[in-house]
Scaffold this motif. Structure first.
Motif, PDB file in Angstrom:
ATOM      1  N   LEU A  24       0.845  -1.194   0.000  1.00  0.00           N
ATOM      2  CA  LEU A  24       0.000   0.000   0.000  1.00  0.00           C
ATOM      3  C   LEU A  24       0.881   1.246   0.000  1.00  0.00           C
ATOM      4  CD1 LEU A  24      -2.539  -1.067   2.769  1.00  0.00           C
ATOM      5  CD2 LEU A  24      -2.889  -1.106   0.305  1.00  0.00           C
ATOM      6  N   TYR A  25       0.462   2.251  -0.768  1.00  0.00           N
ATOM      7  CA  TYR A  25       1.161   3.533  -0.835  1.00  0.00           C
ATOM      8  C   TYR A  25       0.139   4.642  -0.614  1.00  0.00           C
ATOM      9  CZ  TYR A  25       4.691   0.789  -3.345  1.00  0.00           C
ATOM     10  OH  TYR A  25       5.630  -0.142  -3.707  1.00  0.00           O
ATOM     11  N   TRP A  26       0.469   5.648   0.183  1.00  0.00           N
ATOM     12  CA  TRP A  26      -0.412   6.797   0.363  1.00  0.00           C
ATOM     13  C   TRP A  26       0.362   7.968   0.962  1.00  0.00           C
ATOM     14  CZ3 TRP A  26      -0.125   2.823   3.746  1.00  0.00           C
ATOM     15  CH2 TRP A  26      -0.036   3.105   5.106  1.00  0.00           C
ATOM     16  N   TYR A  27      -0.233   9.142   0.844  1.00  0.00           N
ATOM     17  CA  TYR A  27       0.321  10.355   1.446  1.00  0.00           C
ATOM     18  C   TYR A  27      -0.346  10.610   2.790  1.00  0.00           C
ATOM     19  CZ  TYR A  27       2.177  11.873  -3.110  1.00  0.00           C
ATOM     20  OH  TYR A  27       2.848  11.968  -4.283  1.00  0.00           O
ATOM     21  N   SER A  28       0.390  11.226   3.694  1.00  0.00           N
ATOM     22  CA  SER A  28      -0.182  11.779   4.919  1.00  0.00           C
ATOM     23  C   SER A  28       0.168  13.261   4.949  1.00  0.00           C
ATOM     24  CB  SER A  28       0.407  11.129   6.170  1.00  0.00           C
ATOM     25  OG  SER A  28      -0.026   9.813   6.304  1.00  0.00           O
ATOM     26  N   VAL A  29      -0.827  14.079   5.243  1.00  0.00           N
ATOM     27  CA  VAL A  29      -0.609  15.513   5.424  1.00  0.00           C
ATOM     28  C   VAL A  29      -0.911  15.805   6.880  1.00  0.00           C
ATOM     29  CG1 VAL A  29      -1.250  17.831   4.707  1.00  0.00           C
ATOM     30  CG2 VAL A  29      -1.319  15.961   3.058  1.00  0.00           C
ATOM     31  N   VAL A  30       0.086  16.321   7.598  1.00  0.00           N
ATOM     32  CA  VAL A  30      -0.042  16.539   9.030  1.00  0.00           C
ATOM     33  C   VAL A  30      -0.029  18.031   9.322  1.00  0.00           C
ATOM     34  CG1 VAL A  30       0.970  16.076  11.297  1.00  0.00           C
ATOM     35  CG2 VAL A  30       1.101  14.342   9.501  1.00  0.00           C
ATOM     36  N   ILE A  44       4.596   3.740   3.012  1.00  0.00           N
ATOM     37  CA  ILE A  44       4.761   2.476   2.289  1.00  0.00           C
ATOM     38  C   ILE A  44       4.493   1.348   3.279  1.00  0.00           C
ATOM     39  CG2 ILE A  44       6.351   1.026   0.973  1.00  0.00           C
ATOM     40  CD1 ILE A  44       7.999   3.630   0.476  1.00  0.00           C
ATOM     41  N   HIS A  45       3.552   0.451   2.939  1.00  0.00           N
ATOM     42  CA  HIS A  45       3.227  -0.640   3.839  1.00  0.00           C
ATOM     43  C   HIS A  45       3.126  -1.956   3.067  1.00  0.00           C
ATOM     44  CE1 HIS A  45       0.431  -2.393   7.145  1.00  0.00           C
ATOM     45  NE2 HIS A  45       1.642  -2.883   7.193  1.00  0.00           N
ATOM     46  N   PRO A  46       4.243  -2.704   2.978  1.00  0.00           N
ATOM     47  CA  PRO A  46       4.180  -4.025   2.362  1.00  0.00           C
ATOM     48  C   PRO A  46       3.432  -4.997   3.279  1.00  0.00           C
ATOM     49  CG  PRO A  46       6.450  -3.246   2.543  1.00  0.00           C
ATOM     50  CD  PRO A  46       5.594  -2.335   3.339  1.00  0.00           C
ATOM     51  N   ARG A  47       2.638  -5.871   2.703  1.00  0.00           N
ATOM     52  CA  ARG A  47       1.867  -6.828   3.500  1.00  0.00           C
ATOM     53  C   ARG A  47       2.833  -7.700   4.307  1.00  0.00           C
ATOM     54  NH1 ARG A  47      -2.179 -11.217   1.031  1.00  0.00           N
ATOM     55  NH2 ARG A  47      -2.272  -9.593  -0.529  1.00  0.00           N
ATOM     56  N   GLY A  48       2.547  -7.813   5.594  1.00  0.00           N
ATOM     57  CA  GLY A  48       3.374  -8.645   6.465  1.00  0.00           C
ATOM     58  C   GLY A  48       4.620  -7.955   6.986  1.00  0.00           C
ATOM     59  N   HIS A  49       4.815  -6.701   6.669  1.00  0.00           N
ATOM     60  CA  HIS A  49       5.980  -5.948   7.130  1.00  0.00           C
ATOM     61  C   HIS A  49       5.512  -4.670   7.803  1.00  0.00           C
ATOM     62  CE1 HIS A  49       8.857  -8.508   5.018  1.00  0.00           C
ATOM     63  NE2 HIS A  49       7.985  -8.528   4.012  1.00  0.00           N
ATOM     64  N   ARG A  50       6.447  -3.997   8.435  1.00  0.00           N
ATOM     65  CA  ARG A  50       6.081  -2.756   9.112  1.00  0.00           C
ATOM     66  C   ARG A  50       5.907  -1.623   8.117  1.00  0.00           C
ATOM     67  NH1 ARG A  50      10.069   0.937   9.875  1.00  0.00           N
ATOM     68  NH2 ARG A  50      12.158   0.294   9.315  1.00  0.00           N
ATOM     69  N   ARG A  51       5.133  -0.650   8.518  1.00  0.00           N
ATOM     70  CA  ARG A  51       4.861   0.528   7.689  1.00  0.00           C
ATOM     71  C   ARG A  51       6.022   1.512   7.803  1.00  0.00           C
ATOM     72  NH1 ARG A  51       0.059   4.783   9.134  1.00  0.00           N
ATOM     73  NH2 ARG A  51       1.571   6.427   9.262  1.00  0.00           N
ATOM     74  N   ARG A  52       6.381   2.121   6.681  1.00  0.00           N
ATOM     75  CA  ARG A  52       7.404   3.174   6.672  1.00  0.00           C
ATOM     76  C   ARG A  52       6.740   4.487   6.297  1.00  0.00           C
ATOM     77  NH1 ARG A  52      11.545   1.867   2.410  1.00  0.00           N
ATOM     78  NH2 ARG A  52      12.288   3.908   3.038  1.00  0.00           N
ATOM     79  N   SER A  53       7.094   5.541   7.022  1.00  0.00           N
ATOM     80  CA  SER A  53       6.584   6.869   6.739  1.00  0.00           C
ATOM     81  C   SER A  53       7.789   7.771   6.470  1.00  0.00           C
ATOM     82  CB  SER A  53       5.767   7.382   7.926  1.00  0.00           C
ATOM     83  OG  SER A  53       5.205   8.623   7.613  1.00  0.00           O
TER      84      SER A  53
END
Length: 107
Positions: A24-30, A44-53
């Motif tokens: 999964l790929y997406w933007y976050s606006v904070v 970036i969130h590959p299935r079964g792995h940790r999410r990277r921001s």
């Protein structure tokens, strides 16, 4: 000619958006109310792995109208989801719609 803020964000996104399967790929606006800034992150969130921001960009103007124009341009350049954090109860100045409906868990 200077680049627009959306062009800078899209340029920094290009090498990160590898289009891998089951990712999964997406933007976050904070909305950083303490520093009076809007920060863009690429997630970036590959299935079964940790999410990277990954931090991409901070807008120099703390103005919702400017942010709205950048978001509109980003949505035209690519069709990634944009998640908003810290905008609960705020409305877009031009569109008049609610920016964020529910608080995120981190808020």
């Amino acid at each position: 000619m200077s680049k627009s803020q959306a062009d800078i964000i899209a340029e920094r996104t290009a090498p990160l958006f590898t289009r891998k399967r089951n990712t999964l790929y997406w933007y976050s606006v904070v909305n950083d109310i303490y520093d009076q800034a809007y920060n863009f992150f690429f997630n970036i969130h590959p299935r079964g792995h940790r999410r990277r921001s990954i931090p991409l960009h901070t807008l120099p103007d703390y103005d919702l109208a400017t942010l709205e124009n950048v978001v509109i341009a980003l949505r035209q350049s690519n069709h990634l989801t944009i998640e908003f954090v810290g905008f609960t109860g705020s409305y877009w100045p031009q569109a008049g719609t609610l920016i964020q409906k529910h608080k995120e868990a981190a808020e």
